[in-house]
Design a protein around this motif. Sequence first.
Motif, PDB file in Angstrom:
ATOM      1  N   ALA A 380      48.273  35.731  44.145  1.00 25.20           N
ATOM      2  CA  ALA A 380      47.754  34.411  44.515  1.00 25.20           C
ATOM      3  C   ALA A 380      47.421  33.640  43.248  1.00 25.20           C
ATOM      4  O   ALA A 380      47.246  34.217  42.171  1.00 25.20           O
ATOM      5  CB  ALA A 380      46.515  34.558  45.384  1.00 25.20           C
ATOM      6  N   THR A 381      47.331  32.332  43.376  1.00 28.28           N
ATOM      7  CA  THR A 381      46.974  31.502  42.226  1.00 28.28           C
ATOM      8  C   THR A 381      45.483  31.649  41.926  1.00 28.28           C
ATOM      9  O   THR A 381      44.683  32.034  42.797  1.00 28.28           O
ATOM     10  CB  THR A 381      47.285  30.029  42.498  1.00 28.28           C
ATOM     11  OG1 THR A 381      46.436  29.553  43.565  1.00 28.28           O
ATOM     12  CG2 THR A 381      48.749  29.842  42.889  1.00 28.28           C
ATOM     13  N   ALA A 382      45.125  31.314  40.700  1.00 29.58           N
ATOM     14  CA  ALA A 382      43.715  31.366  40.313  1.00 29.58           C
ATOM     15  C   ALA A 382      42.881  30.432  41.185  1.00 29.58           C
ATOM     16  O   ALA A 382      41.748  30.758  41.572  1.00 29.58           O
ATOM     17  CB  ALA A 382      43.563  30.994  38.841  1.00 29.58           C
ATOM     18  N   GLY A 383      43.449  29.264  41.531  1.00 36.50           N
ATOM     19  CA  GLY A 383      42.729  28.309  42.377  1.00 36.50           C
ATOM     20  C   GLY A 383      42.440  28.858  43.760  1.00 36.50           C
ATOM     21  O   GLY A 383      41.351  28.651  44.312  1.00 36.50           O
ATOM     22  N   ASP A 384      43.412  29.587  44.348  1.00 34.67           N
ATOM     23  CA  ASP A 384      43.207  30.162  45.677  1.00 34.67           C
ATOM     24  C   ASP A 384      42.155  31.264  45.644  1.00 34.67           C
ATOM     25  O   ASP A 384      41.344  31.406  46.569  1.00 34.67           O
ATOM     26  CB  ASP A 384      44.519  30.700  46.231  1.00 34.67           C
ATOM     27  CG  ASP A 384      45.467  29.593  46.659  1.00 34.67           C
ATOM     28  OD1 ASP A 384      44.992  28.470  46.889  1.00 34.67           O
ATOM     29  OD2 ASP A 384      46.679  29.848  46.762  1.00 34.67           O
ATOM     30  N   LEU A 385      42.156  32.065  44.586  1.00 30.86           N
ATOM     31  CA  LEU A 385      41.149  33.117  44.459  1.00 30.86           C
ATOM     32  C   LEU A 385      39.749  32.524  44.282  1.00 30.86           C
ATOM     33  O   LEU A 385      38.765  33.044  44.826  1.00 30.86           O
ATOM     34  CB  LEU A 385      41.494  34.038  43.292  1.00 30.86           C
ATOM     35  CG  LEU A 385      42.703  34.956  43.525  1.00 30.86           C
ATOM     36  CD1 LEU A 385      43.138  35.613  42.227  1.00 30.86           C
ATOM     37  CD2 LEU A 385      42.372  36.025  44.573  1.00 30.86           C
ATOM     38  N   GLN A 386      39.661  31.423  43.546  1.00 30.70           N
ATOM     39  CA  GLN A 386      38.366  30.754  43.380  1.00 30.70           C
ATOM     40  C   GLN A 386      37.876  30.195  44.712  1.00 30.70           C
ATOM     41  O   GLN A 386      36.687  30.288  45.044  1.00 30.70           O
ATOM     42  CB  GLN A 386      38.484  29.644  42.340  1.00 30.70           C
ATOM     43  CG  GLN A 386      38.677  30.148  40.913  1.00 30.70           C
ATOM     44  CD  GLN A 386      39.049  29.043  39.945  1.00 30.70           C
ATOM     45  OE1 GLN A 386      39.125  27.862  40.310  1.00 30.70           O
ATOM     46  NE2 GLN A 386      39.306  29.405  38.691  1.00 30.70           N
ATOM     47  N   GLU A 421      55.409  49.206  45.816  1.00 33.17           N
ATOM     48  CA  GLU A 421      55.652  48.142  44.832  1.00 33.17           C
ATOM     49  C   GLU A 421      55.647  46.755  45.448  1.00 33.17           C
ATOM     50  O   GLU A 421      55.539  45.747  44.730  1.00 33.17           O
ATOM     51  CB  GLU A 421      56.977  48.383  44.102  1.00 33.17           C
ATOM     52  CG  GLU A 421      58.216  48.363  44.984  1.00 33.17           C
ATOM     53  CD  GLU A 421      58.569  49.709  45.587  1.00 33.17           C
ATOM     54  OE1 GLU A 421      59.732  49.887  45.996  1.00 33.17           O
ATOM     55  OE2 GLU A 421      57.673  50.582  45.653  1.00 33.17           O
ATOM     56  N   LEU A 422      55.755  46.654  46.776  1.00 31.01           N
ATOM     57  CA  LEU A 422      55.744  45.349  47.442  1.00 31.01           C
ATOM     58  C   LEU A 422      54.365  45.002  48.021  1.00 31.01           C
ATOM     59  O   LEU A 422      54.191  43.920  48.569  1.00 31.01           O
ATOM     60  CB  LEU A 422      56.794  45.306  48.563  1.00 31.01           C
ATOM     61  CG  LEU A 422      58.259  45.448  48.135  1.00 31.01           C
ATOM     62  CD1 LEU A 422      59.178  45.275  49.340  1.00 31.01           C
ATOM     63  CD2 LEU A 422      58.608  44.436  47.055  1.00 31.01           C
ATOM     64  N   ALA A 423      53.418  45.906  47.917  1.00 30.19           N
ATOM     65  CA  ALA A 423      52.086  45.645  48.468  1.00 30.19           C
ATOM     66  C   ALA A 423      51.379  44.571  47.648  1.00 30.19           C
ATOM     67  O   ALA A 423      51.778  44.237  46.527  1.00 30.19           O
ATOM     68  CB  ALA A 423      51.265  46.928  48.489  1.00 30.19           C
ATOM     69  N   SER A 424      50.304  44.028  48.211  1.00 29.75           N
ATOM     70  CA  SER A 424      49.571  42.922  47.590  1.00 29.75           C
ATOM     71  C   SER A 424      49.188  43.220  46.147  1.00 29.75           C
ATOM     72  O   SER A 424      48.640  44.285  45.836  1.00 29.75           O
ATOM     73  CB  SER A 424      48.307  42.625  48.400  1.00 29.75           C
ATOM     74  OG  SER A 424      47.498  41.681  47.731  1.00 29.75           O
ATOM     75  N   LYS A 425      49.450  42.260  45.269  1.00 31.51           N
ATOM     76  CA  LYS A 425      49.088  42.376  43.853  1.00 31.51           C
ATOM     77  C   LYS A 425      47.645  41.904  43.608  1.00 31.51           C
ATOM     78  O   LYS A 425      47.167  41.948  42.483  1.00 31.51           O
ATOM     79  CB  LYS A 425      50.049  41.534  42.994  1.00 31.51           C
ATOM     80  CG  LYS A 425      51.534  41.841  43.212  1.00 31.51           C
ATOM     81  CD  LYS A 425      51.879  43.273  42.898  1.00 31.51           C
ATOM     82  CE  LYS A 425      53.388  43.521  42.969  1.00 31.51           C
ATOM     83  NZ  LYS A 425      53.951  43.319  44.313  1.00 31.51           N
ATOM     84  N   ASP A 426      46.983  41.448  44.667  1.00 33.13           N
ATOM     85  CA  ASP A 426      45.640  40.881  44.517  1.00 33.13           C
ATOM     86  C   ASP A 426      44.531  41.849  44.908  1.00 33.13           C
ATOM     87  O   ASP A 426      43.356  41.464  44.932  1.00 33.13           O
ATOM     88  CB  ASP A 426      45.509  39.606  45.372  1.00 33.13           C
ATOM     89  CG  ASP A 426      46.435  38.505  44.909  1.00 33.13           C
ATOM     90  OD1 ASP A 426      46.468  38.254  43.694  1.00 33.13           O
ATOM     91  OD2 ASP A 426      47.126  37.906  45.746  1.00 33.13           O
ATOM     92  N   ARG A 427      44.876  43.066  45.205  1.00 32.63           N
ATOM     93  CA  ARG A 427      43.883  44.028  45.707  1.00 32.63           C
ATOM     94  C   ARG A 427      42.656  44.129  44.796  1.00 32.63           C
ATOM     95  O   ARG A 427      41.515  43.949  45.234  1.00 32.63           O
ATOM     96  CB  ARG A 427      44.542  45.396  45.875  1.00 32.63           C
ATOM     97  CG  ARG A 427      43.565  46.505  46.190  1.00 32.63           C
ATOM     98  CD  ARG A 427      44.252  47.850  46.386  1.00 32.63           C
ATOM     99  NE  ARG A 427      43.294  48.927  46.220  1.00 32.63           N
ATOM    100  CZ  ARG A 427      42.384  49.271  47.128  1.00 32.63           C
ATOM    101  NH1 ARG A 427      42.318  48.619  48.274  1.00 32.63           N
ATOM    102  NH2 ARG A 427      41.538  50.253  46.900  1.00 32.63           N
TER     103      ARG A 427
END
Length: 485
Positions: A380-386, A421-427
Amino acid sequence: MTPLEPGLGRLAGLLLMWGAMLCMALFAVLVWRHGLSLHYLVMLALAVMLGFSVRLPASFKINIALLGLSTLVSVYGAELLLTYSGSAITSLGAHAWLSFPQDGNVRVAAERMKTVQETHRTFDTRSRLEVVLDMRAHGVMAYPDVFPMVLFAPSSGEHIRSVLAGQRGEFLPVAGMGMTTTVFCNESGEYIVYESDEHGFHNPRGIWERRPAEIVALGDSYTHGVCVPSEKGFVAVIRAQHPATVNLGVNSHGPLTSLATLKEYGPTLKPKLVLWFYYEGNDLRDLDGWEKNSPLLMKYVSSPFSQHLFERQPEIDQALRRYLDTAIAQATSPAPVPFEAIVKLHHLRQALQSFYERRPVEQGLPAELLKHLSQRGAPATAGDLQLFERILAEARTTAETWNGRLVFVYLPTWERYRIPELASKDRDRVLGIARRLNLHVVDLHPVFATHPDPMALFPFRRYAHYNEAGHRLVGEEVLKHIESF
C-alpha cells in the motif's frame, strides 16, 4: 461451364456487390458515430476486396459468395448464441453482485464447481438472483444481501456518492434490511440463507435487547460469516461463550466503513470489547479502491459526524427495498442488446479473448487468479497506511468514550500458505500500526501456520473464505485472548 453457372455467377456477383456496399455503409456509419479508428479500416478493405471480386470469373465469384455467406452465418450465429445465452456459467461470468461475488471470473468459479463435483457432491449453480426468485415462487419474500460498496454510483472523478438520498441528503446504510430473509453466498456447493436482525446485520433476532453489549465484532465478509451456516461463523463461536456478542461485520466493509459502523451503532451498544477483524487480503485495497473517495465516509475520520442510522431503520429498509426491487427488475428484464454491439461481434470477441488468456499457469492455478492475488498483495502507499492509522486511532478513541477497549485481530489469506510470495506485503507495517496505538493484537497467522494442514481450513483447499474448521479455529483463538483480559 455448366448451364447453371452463368446464372449463379450473376447472382454471386450481385451478392458480392451488395456485400461491398454494406461494408462501405457500415464503415461510414461507424466513422460518423465514433470517429476514424484503425480497426474500422477492416470494413473498408473488405468492401474493396468484395468489389474487386465482382470482376472475377463466375466459378470464383460463386465460391467466394458461398464462403462469405457460410462464414457470415457461422460467425453471427455464434454471436447471437453468446448474446442471448442464459447458461449458469455465463451468469457466473457476469461481474455482477447478484451472481457469485466471491469469484472474480468464470474460470475460477468453474474450477471451484469442478472440484466439488469431483467429490461426488452436487453444486448449486444458480446465481443469487435465481435463488431469490425461486424462493419467492415458493412464498418466501427473500432478498439478496446488499452491502455499501454497490450503493455508490459509478464516477469518473475523484469523489463517489451513494445512490441513496433521504430528507437530509445523501446517506449510506452500512448493513442490509432489517428482519429480512437474506440470500448470502455459496462457496461449498450450497447457498447460505439467513434471517437478518432488526438492523440488517447477521445476528439472532432480539440480540439488540441485550444492551449494553459485551462484545461487538467489526469486519468484512469473513466477520459477516461467508460462507458457512450462521451458527458456524467465528463470531457465532465467540457468542456461544459470550451471549451478548453483536456481529456488525458486513460483506465488503473496509476500514472506513467499519469505523462508520462503530460510530453509528457503538454508542447504542456500548460494548466492553470491540473486536476489529482486519483481513490482510483486501482491507487496504478497499480503502484505496473506493472508501477514501467518498466524502461522506471520510467525515467519520476526524469529526463527530453521524448519519444517525440506528434511528433511521424504517427509512433504510424502505430505501434498500426500493433499490433492490429496481435492480432485480432490471436483471430479470434486461435492456435489449444494442444492434451495434452485435454487428461488432462484441460477445464473440470477448469469448475469444477469454479463451486466448487461458494460458498455462504455474502451480496449477488459473492465470487470472494469480494476477488478482499479485495485485492484491502489492504494498500500500504511505498515504493509505497513514489514513489507516488515523482510522484505527479514531476507532480506539470512539470505544474509549464508553470505556470500551479496541482489540485488533489479524486474519490471514489463503495465498499466505499456498503461494506465500503473493501474500500481503503490508503485514509487518499493519501490525506495527496496531501495536504503536497500544492495541491488544490477536495475530491468527502463527495459529494457521502451525496447524497440521493450513489448506484444510479453506473449502476444498481452494482459494476462498475460511470453511467451518477455519472459522472455529479463529473463534477459539480469539476466545483464549478474551478470557485472559
